[in-house]
Design an enzyme around this catalytic site. Structure first.
Site, mmCIF file in Angstrom:
data_model
loop_
_atom_site.group_PDB
_atom_site.id
_atom_site.type_symbol
_atom_site.label_atom_id
_atom_site.label_comp_id
_atom_site.label_asym_id
_atom_site.label_seq_id
_atom_site.Cartn_x
_atom_site.Cartn_y
_atom_site.Cartn_z
ATOM 1 N N ASP A 135 0.866 -1.172 0.000
ATOM 2 C CA ASP A 135 0.000 0.000 0.000
ATOM 3 C C ASP A 135 0.911 1.233 0.000
ATOM 4 O O ASP A 135 1.405 1.627 -1.057
ATOM 5 C CB ASP A 135 -0.889 -0.117 1.248
ATOM 6 N N LYS A 185 -1.206 -1.640 -4.619
ATOM 7 C CA LYS A 185 -1.950 -0.380 -4.790
ATOM 8 C C LYS A 185 -0.928 0.705 -5.124
ATOM 9 O O LYS A 185 -0.480 1.436 -4.240
ATOM 10 C CB LYS A 185 -2.661 0.004 -3.489
ATOM 11 N N PHE A 226 -10.502 -0.541 -0.498
ATOM 12 C CA PHE A 226 -10.183 -1.449 0.596
ATOM 13 C C PHE A 226 -10.748 -2.826 0.312
ATOM 14 O O PHE A 226 -11.952 -2.995 0.154
ATOM 15 C CB PHE A 226 -10.678 -0.920 1.940
ATOM 16 N N ARG A 269 -11.005 -12.817 6.562
ATOM 17 C CA ARG A 269 -9.781 -13.439 6.041
ATOM 18 C C ARG A 269 -10.054 -14.746 5.305
ATOM 19 O O ARG A 269 -9.317 -15.128 4.404
ATOM 20 C CB ARG A 269 -8.794 -13.743 7.178
HETATM 21 P P1 IMP Z 1 1.808 -0.474 3.830
HETATM 22 O O1 IMP Z 1 2.829 -0.630 4.922
HETATM 23 O O2 IMP Z 1 1.170 0.883 3.868
HETATM 24 O O3 IMP Z 1 2.336 -0.813 2.470
HETATM 25 O O4 IMP Z 1 0.625 -1.419 4.205
HETATM 26 C C1 IMP Z 1 0.653 -2.763 3.999
HETATM 27 C C2 IMP Z 1 -0.326 -3.441 4.924
HETATM 28 O O5 IMP Z 1 -1.546 -2.691 5.031
HETATM 29 C C3 IMP Z 1 -0.752 -4.777 4.383
HETATM 30 O O6 IMP Z 1 0.099 -5.799 4.817
HETATM 31 C C4 IMP Z 1 -2.155 -4.925 4.929
HETATM 32 O O7 IMP Z 1 -2.110 -5.535 6.203
HETATM 33 C C5 IMP Z 1 -2.673 -3.537 5.071
HETATM 34 N N1 IMP Z 1 -3.596 -3.147 3.975
HETATM 35 C C6 IMP Z 1 -3.410 -2.178 3.057
HETATM 36 N N2 IMP Z 1 -4.442 -2.086 2.208
HETATM 37 C C7 IMP Z 1 -5.306 -3.049 2.587
HETATM 38 C C8 IMP Z 1 -6.588 -3.479 2.071
HETATM 39 O O8 IMP Z 1 -7.146 -2.966 1.081
HETATM 40 N N3 IMP Z 1 -7.175 -4.508 2.738
HETATM 41 C C9 IMP Z 1 -6.625 -5.113 3.825
HETATM 42 N N4 IMP Z 1 -5.427 -4.757 4.325
HETATM 43 C C10 IMP Z 1 -4.785 -3.728 3.718
#
Ligand code: IMP
Ligand code: MG
Length: 179
Positions: free
Chosen positions: A102, A130, A151, A164
């Site tokens: 993300d 994303k 999401f 999940r």
């Molecule tokens: P980042 O550190 O911002 O890249 O976030 C990664 C983590 O955010 C993932 O391992 C997920 O646990 C959570 N995450 C981000 N987007 C989603 C989503 O659309 N659904 C569920 N979990 C998400």
């Protein structure tokens, strides 16, 4: 379909086919090696289990629990290691398997950490990407699906620890998390 989902984004069949395709590509890269496959719990479990079953190279399995999120849908900005690896990564070829990238915060920090600990190489394999949301300078080496900024839940991914076990990836209805 679950009543809290707006629609199915990726079906079981789409997931099955694409995960296999990516796993076979990764498998070739590690010919003659014995990578340590690190699953990031809990979101990656289903992807991880499907992914490793297509690998023909010998692998060792390990897991980490990290979190950058509280219980909501917005990142809180600090990586916490809740469960560390059992294995020493020094000199190892590591494959990180993650559900979704993300902002990139989790994987940017994790990759840096494992390299700092002496991993010979660190490859990142993600189920979902994303791209639009990226804030950190990191990209997966292999990614199954680029998705829009919505999401999503299912196939391991959660919202407040729910959904999940859904076998598909569904878009969560906004009213579920905007209440
Ligand atoms: P980042 O550190 O911002 O890249 O976030 C990664 C983590 O955010 C993932 O391992 C997920 O646990 C959570 N995450 C981000 N987007 C989603 C989503 O659309 N659904 C569920 N979990 C998400
Ligand atoms: Mg996660």
């Amino acid at each position: 379909m679950h009543k809290d989902c707006e629609r199915i984004m990726l079906t079981e069949e789409q997931l099955r086919e694409r995960v296999k395709e990516i796993a076979l590509q990764v498998d070739k890269v590690y010919e003659g090696k014995r990578p340590l496959v690190v699953g990031i719990l809990k979101g990656s479990i289903i992807f991880y289990a499907d992914f490793i079953r297509h690998l023909t190279v010998p692998v060792e399995l390990d897991f980490m629990v990290v979190s950058s999120y509280g219980s909501g849908t917005v990142s809180s900005g600090k990586l916490k290691i809740k469960k560390d690896l059992d294995r020493d990564v020094k000199g190892r070829d590591v494959i990180i398997v993650e559900d979704i990238i993300d902002s990139g915060f989790t994987l940017a920090n994790l990759k840096a950490l494992l390299l700092e600990r002496g991993a010979a190489s660190v490859m990142i394999v993600t189920l979902l990407n994303k791209k639009e949301r990226r804030e950190y300078d990191i990209a997966p080496d292999y990614n199954c699906f680029d998705i829009e900024n919505e999401f999503v839940v299912g196939y391991g991914l959660d919202y407040n620890e729910m959904y999940r076990s859904l076998p598909y990836i569904g878009i969560l209805k906004r009213n579920v998390y905007e209440k």
